[in-house]
Design a protein around this motif. Structure first.
Motif, PDB file in Angstrom:
ATOM      1  N   ILE A  67       0.854  -1.188   0.000  1.00  8.63           N
ATOM      2  CA  ILE A  67       0.000   0.000   0.000  1.00  8.63           C
ATOM      3  C   ILE A  67       0.890   1.239   0.000  1.00  8.63           C
ATOM      4  O   ILE A  67       1.762   1.380   0.859  1.00  8.63           O
ATOM      5  CB  ILE A  67      -0.886   0.055   1.268  1.00  8.63           C
ATOM      6  CG1 ILE A  67      -1.668  -1.233   1.454  1.00  8.63           C
ATOM      7  CG2 ILE A  67      -1.816   1.267   1.222  1.00  8.63           C
ATOM      8  CD1 ILE A  67      -2.795  -1.449   0.511  1.00  8.63           C
ATOM      9  N   LEU A  68       0.702   2.113  -0.978  1.00 10.23           N
ATOM     10  CA  LEU A  68       1.384   3.411  -0.977  1.00 10.23           C
ATOM     11  C   LEU A  68       0.494   4.382  -0.214  1.00 10.23           C
ATOM     12  O   LEU A  68      -0.650   4.611  -0.602  1.00 10.23           O
ATOM     13  CB  LEU A  68       1.611   3.910  -2.400  1.00 10.23           C
ATOM     14  CG  LEU A  68       2.356   2.961  -3.336  1.00 10.23           C
ATOM     15  CD1 LEU A  68       2.529   3.604  -4.698  1.00 10.23           C
ATOM     16  CD2 LEU A  68       3.704   2.572  -2.761  1.00 10.23           C
ATOM     17  N   GLN A  69       1.036   4.942   0.853  1.00 11.75           N
ATOM     18  CA  GLN A  69       0.190   5.732   1.744  1.00 11.75           C
ATOM     19  C   GLN A  69       0.603   7.197   1.735  1.00 11.75           C
ATOM     20  O   GLN A  69       1.745   7.529   2.053  1.00 11.75           O
ATOM     21  CB  GLN A  69       0.317   5.170   3.154  1.00 11.75           C
ATOM     22  CG  GLN A  69      -0.473   5.934   4.194  1.00 11.75           C
ATOM     23  CD  GLN A  69      -0.379   5.273   5.553  1.00 11.75           C
ATOM     24  OE1 GLN A  69      -1.303   4.596   5.996  1.00 11.75           O
ATOM     25  NE2 GLN A  69       0.742   5.457   6.216  1.00 11.75           N
ATOM     26  N   ASN A  70      -0.314   8.078   1.310  1.00  8.73           N
ATOM     27  CA  ASN A  70      -0.059   9.514   1.455  1.00  8.73           C
ATOM     28  C   ASN A  70      -1.308  10.287   1.901  1.00  8.73           C
ATOM     29  O   ASN A  70      -1.303  11.504   1.924  1.00  8.73           O
ATOM     30  CB  ASN A  70       0.534  10.113   0.163  1.00  8.73           C
ATOM     31  CG  ASN A  70      -0.382   9.925  -1.022  1.00  8.73           C
ATOM     32  OD1 ASN A  70      -1.480   9.386  -0.893  1.00  8.73           O
ATOM     33  ND2 ASN A  70       0.056  10.366  -2.187  1.00  8.73           N
ATOM     34  N   HIS A  71      -2.350   9.563   2.215  1.00 12.30           N
ATOM     35  CA  HIS A  71      -3.580  10.154   2.779  1.00 12.30           C
ATOM     36  C   HIS A  71      -4.277  11.143   1.856  1.00 12.30           C
ATOM     37  O   HIS A  71      -5.031  11.980   2.312  1.00 12.30           O
ATOM     38  CB  HIS A  71      -3.301  10.836   4.130  1.00 12.30           C
ATOM     39  CG  HIS A  71      -2.635   9.945   5.123  1.00 12.30           C
ATOM     40  ND1 HIS A  71      -3.334   9.090   5.935  1.00 12.30           N
ATOM     41  CD2 HIS A  71      -1.327   9.755   5.415  1.00 12.30           C
ATOM     42  CE1 HIS A  71      -2.497   8.424   6.704  1.00 12.30           C
ATOM     43  NE2 HIS A  71      -1.270   8.803   6.403  1.00 12.30           N
ATOM     44  N   ILE A  72      -3.992  11.091   0.557  1.00  8.82           N
ATOM     45  CA  ILE A  72      -4.710  11.979  -0.366  1.00  8.82           C
ATOM     46  C   ILE A  72      -5.095  11.222  -1.638  1.00  8.82           C
ATOM     47  O   ILE A  72      -4.509  10.194  -1.957  1.00  8.82           O
ATOM     48  CB  ILE A  72      -3.864  13.228  -0.769  1.00  8.82           C
ATOM     49  CG1 ILE A  72      -2.498  12.797  -1.326  1.00  8.82           C
ATOM     50  CG2 ILE A  72      -3.720  14.194   0.377  1.00  8.82           C
ATOM     51  CD1 ILE A  72      -1.693  13.949  -1.866  1.00  8.82           C
ATOM     52  N   TYR A  73      -6.097  11.794  -2.328  1.00 13.61           N
ATOM     53  CA  TYR A  73      -6.406  11.327  -3.681  1.00 13.61           C
ATOM     54  C   TYR A  73      -5.604  12.190  -4.624  1.00 13.61           C
ATOM     55  O   TYR A  73      -6.024  13.289  -4.992  1.00 13.61           O
ATOM     56  CB  TYR A  73      -7.908  11.487  -3.967  1.00 13.61           C
ATOM     57  CG  TYR A  73      -8.800  10.605  -3.133  1.00 13.61           C
ATOM     58  CD1 TYR A  73      -8.739   9.230  -3.264  1.00 13.61           C
ATOM     59  CD2 TYR A  73      -9.708  11.145  -2.242  1.00 13.61           C
ATOM     60  CE1 TYR A  73      -9.566   8.405  -2.515  1.00 13.61           C
ATOM     61  CE2 TYR A  73     -10.543  10.332  -1.484  1.00 13.61           C
ATOM     62  CZ  TYR A  73     -10.457   8.962  -1.631  1.00 13.61           C
ATOM     63  OH  TYR A  73     -11.281   8.151  -0.892  1.00 13.61           O
ATOM     64  N   GLU A  74      -4.427  11.717  -4.984  1.00 19.56           N
ATOM     65  CA  GLU A  74      -3.511  12.605  -5.676  1.00 19.56           C
ATOM     66  C   GLU A  74      -3.876  12.843  -7.137  1.00 19.56           C
ATOM     67  O   GLU A  74      -3.831  13.971  -7.613  1.00 19.56           O
ATOM     68  CB  GLU A  74      -2.084  12.055  -5.579  1.00 19.56           C
ATOM     69  CG  GLU A  74      -1.067  13.094  -5.954  1.00 19.56           C
ATOM     70  CD  GLU A  74       0.271  12.892  -5.290  1.00 19.56           C
ATOM     71  OE1 GLU A  74       0.642  11.727  -5.058  1.00 19.56           O
ATOM     72  OE2 GLU A  74       0.947  13.886  -5.018  1.00 19.56           O
ATOM     73  N   SER A  75      -4.275  11.805  -7.846  1.00 19.00           N
ATOM     74  CA  SER A  75      -4.495  11.981  -9.283  1.00 19.00           C
ATOM     75  C   SER A  75      -5.765  12.785  -9.570  1.00 19.00           C
ATOM     76  O   SER A  75      -6.005  13.200 -10.688  1.00 19.00           O
ATOM     77  CB  SER A  75      -4.527  10.632  -9.999  1.00 19.00           C
ATOM     78  OG  SER A  75      -5.587   9.856  -9.535  1.00 19.00           O
ATOM     79  N   THR A  76      -6.603  13.005  -8.568  1.00 20.47           N
ATOM     80  CA  THR A  76      -7.787  13.848  -8.796  1.00 20.47           C
ATOM     81  C   THR A  76      -7.561  15.265  -8.288  1.00 20.47           C
ATOM     82  O   THR A  76      -8.493  16.058  -8.211  1.00 20.47           O
ATOM     83  CB  THR A  76      -9.029  13.261  -8.103  1.00 20.47           C
ATOM     84  OG1 THR A  76      -8.720  13.088  -6.715  1.00 20.47           O
ATOM     85  CG2 THR A  76      -9.439  11.941  -8.699  1.00 20.47           C
ATOM     86  N   GLY A  77      -6.335  15.599  -7.909  1.00 15.97           N
ATOM     87  CA  GLY A  77      -6.033  16.964  -7.493  1.00 15.97           C
ATOM     88  C   GLY A  77      -5.536  17.085  -6.062  1.00 15.97           C
ATOM     89  O   GLY A  77      -5.394  18.191  -5.540  1.00 15.97           O
ATOM     90  N   GLY A  78      -5.269  15.978  -5.424  1.00  9.60           N
ATOM     91  CA  GLY A  78      -4.650  16.019  -4.100  1.00  9.60           C
ATOM     92  C   GLY A  78      -5.599  16.281  -2.953  1.00  9.60           C
ATOM     93  O   GLY A  78      -5.219  16.834  -1.923  1.00  9.60           O
ATOM     94  N   GLN A  79      -6.868  15.876  -3.110  1.00  9.85           N
ATOM     95  CA  GLN A  79      -7.813  16.076  -2.004  1.00  9.85           C
ATOM     96  C   GLN A  79      -7.451  15.174  -0.824  1.00  9.85           C
ATOM     97  O   GLN A  79      -7.221  13.983  -1.002  1.00  9.85           O
ATOM     98  CB  GLN A  79      -9.245  15.751  -2.463  1.00  9.85           C
ATOM     99  CG  GLN A  79      -9.770  16.649  -3.553  1.00  9.85           C
ATOM    100  CD  GLN A  79      -9.400  16.177  -4.959  1.00  9.85           C
ATOM    101  OE1 GLN A  79      -8.673  15.215  -5.118  1.00  9.85           O
ATOM    102  NE2 GLN A  79      -9.889  16.863  -5.963  1.00  9.85           N
ATOM    103  N   GLU A  80      -7.414  15.786   0.345  1.00  9.73           N
ATOM    104  CA  GLU A  80      -7.128  14.993   1.539  1.00  9.73           C
ATOM    105  C   GLU A  80      -8.353  14.181   1.913  1.00  9.73           C
ATOM    106  O   GLU A  80      -9.473  14.594   1.661  1.00  9.73           O
ATOM    107  CB  GLU A  80      -6.786  15.911   2.713  1.00  9.73           C
ATOM    108  CG  GLU A  80      -5.427  16.540   2.580  1.00  9.73           C
ATOM    109  CD  GLU A  80      -5.083  17.380   3.789  1.00  9.73           C
ATOM    110  OE1 GLU A  80      -5.694  17.174   4.848  1.00  9.73           O
ATOM    111  OE2 GLU A  80      -4.206  18.243   3.652  1.00  9.73           O
ATOM    112  N   PHE A  81      -8.133  13.032   2.528  1.00 12.15           N
ATOM    113  CA  PHE A  81      -9.300  12.328   3.062  1.00 12.15           C
ATOM    114  C   PHE A  81      -9.151  12.058   4.543  1.00 12.15           C
ATOM    115  O   PHE A  81      -8.081  12.108   5.103  1.00 12.15           O
ATOM    116  CB  PHE A  81      -9.652  11.087   2.248  1.00 12.15           C
ATOM    117  CG  PHE A  81      -8.584  10.044   2.095  1.00 12.15           C
ATOM    118  CD1 PHE A  81      -7.972   9.845   0.873  1.00 12.15           C
ATOM    119  CD2 PHE A  81      -8.220   9.236   3.166  1.00 12.15           C
ATOM    120  CE1 PHE A  81      -7.022   8.848   0.700  1.00 12.15           C
ATOM    121  CE2 PHE A  81      -7.270   8.236   3.001  1.00 12.15           C
ATOM    122  CZ  PHE A  81      -6.666   8.051   1.771  1.00 12.15           C
ATOM    123  N   ASP A  82     -10.303  11.797   5.146  1.00 14.27           N
ATOM    124  CA  ASP A  82     -10.380  11.736   6.609  1.00 14.27           C
ATOM    125  C   ASP A  82     -10.446  10.313   7.141  1.00 14.27           C
ATOM    126  O   ASP A  82     -10.392  10.106   8.328  1.00 14.27           O
ATOM    127  CB  ASP A  82     -11.663  12.430   7.093  1.00 14.27           C
ATOM    128  CG  ASP A  82     -11.746  13.841   6.579  1.00 14.27           C
ATOM    129  OD1 ASP A  82     -10.688  14.437   6.368  1.00 14.27           O
ATOM    130  OD2 ASP A  82     -12.871  14.321   6.385  1.00 14.27           O
TER     131      ASP A  82
END
Lengths: 137, 176
Positions: free
Chosen positions: B114-129
């Motif tokens: 699992i690559l973990q960065n806590h964001i949806y990067e390819s859709t614009g880097g939205q953070e998720f909770d």
């Protein structure tokens, strides 16, 4: 090949699939598939019991990559889950060798709408209709 | 380390003449494509285009259907969560699993990273909770990645072009 089976014809359905070379099974159960799943359980074929129908499409695709002939079984209520992976994985990759077994329950009321629309849904995404077997009461 | 270099490191680390990589839809997939274009030899990579969250499902189907192939699934954190329930299925089939944050098991033919960065990067880097989930079922290893500093090219031009190539490669493995 027969494309509509009665819910008591699970054994016939299983043996006709085996005769056609299908050798990998995955899906989510339906009470209409009880006899089919009993026959499958007593066989030695790989059988992956997934927790969401879309995963069955993924698992079946992986098996297809390794030259298996997979079968995905589900209730008509799971059709919504499999549409995206069919449209974005199976069809673009040219993987038409997966057989879908779909139960059409029609009743009670929560099954009626999808059971009536199921055939058209498969047709609308250009999935070959000889790769769908319906199980009905 | 930049994300693209991390992907390269992962590809090299798990390389063998029997390895097939399944990479989830997202920047990791695009990075891997860029890397593979510039290598002399080609990694056998199935680039996912859509079918969100199903990378480990494809990997498991492949793993169970060929006794020689080594499957490396590179998954994203958001992508994993879309089909988190599948972790329980992986545990059932892969076995020797210890319930904890980061799991090292002995299976030589199966890796689920699992690559973990806590964001949806390819859709614009939205953070998720919602990455407070502690089950982490079916995961071999979690790798922290940084936000990327450049946007890789889309891989729309190649979807599934190499599917038959991978299919043939797997077929040949069986006879090795």
């Amino acid at each position: 090949m027969k494309y509509i089976y009665h819910l008591d014809e699970g054994n016939d359905l299983f043996s006709s699939l085996v005769k056609d070379g299908y050798n990998f099974f995955t899906g989510l159960p339906c009470s209409y598939l009880k006899t089919f799943l009993d026959a499958l359980t007593y066989s030695n074929f790989p059988h992956v019991k997934i927790v969401n129908e879309s995963q069955a499409v993924g698992v079946a695709f992986g098996a297809w990559l390794a030259n298996k002939k997979p079968v995905v079984y589900l209730q008509e209520s799971g059709i919504g889950h499999i549409l995206n992976p069919m449209a974005t994985l199976l069809i673009p990759a040219g993987c038409y060798d997966i057989m879908f077994i779909v139960t059409r329950r029609y009743e009670p009321y929560q099954h009626t709408i999808l059971a009536k629309g199921a055939y058209k849904i498969f047709d609308s995404i250009n999935w070959p209709l000889d790769k769908v077997i319906w199980v009905e009461k | 380390m930049r994300p693209k270099e991390q992907i390269q490191k992962i590809l090299r680390r798990f390389y063998s003449d029997r390895t097939v990589y399944i990479i989830y839809t997202g920047y990791a997939c695009r990075f891997a494509y860029e890397i593979n274009e510039n290598e002399n030899f080609k990694y056998k990579i199935f680039y996912m285009q859509g079918s969100m969250g199903l990378a480990p499902c494809i990997g498991l189907g492949l793993y169970l259907s060929n006794s020689k192939v080594k499957v490396v699934v590179i998954n994203g954190d958001g992508s994993y969560l879309m089909q988190a329930g599948f972790g329980t299925v992986i545990d059932k089939w892969i076995g020797d699993y210890i319930h904890a944050g980061i799991i090292e098991h002995d299976n030589k033919r199966w890796k689920h990273l699992i690559l973990q960065n806590h964001i949806y990067e390819s859709t614009g880097g939205q953070e998720f909770d919602h990455w407070n989930y502690t089950g982490y079922q079916g995961i071999t290893e979690i790798i922290d990645v940084e936000k990327t500093d450049y946007i890789p090219d889309r891989v729309d031009v190649l979807p599934f072009d190499n599917t038959l190539d991978i299919k043939q490669f797997i077929q040949l493995l069986e006879s090795k």
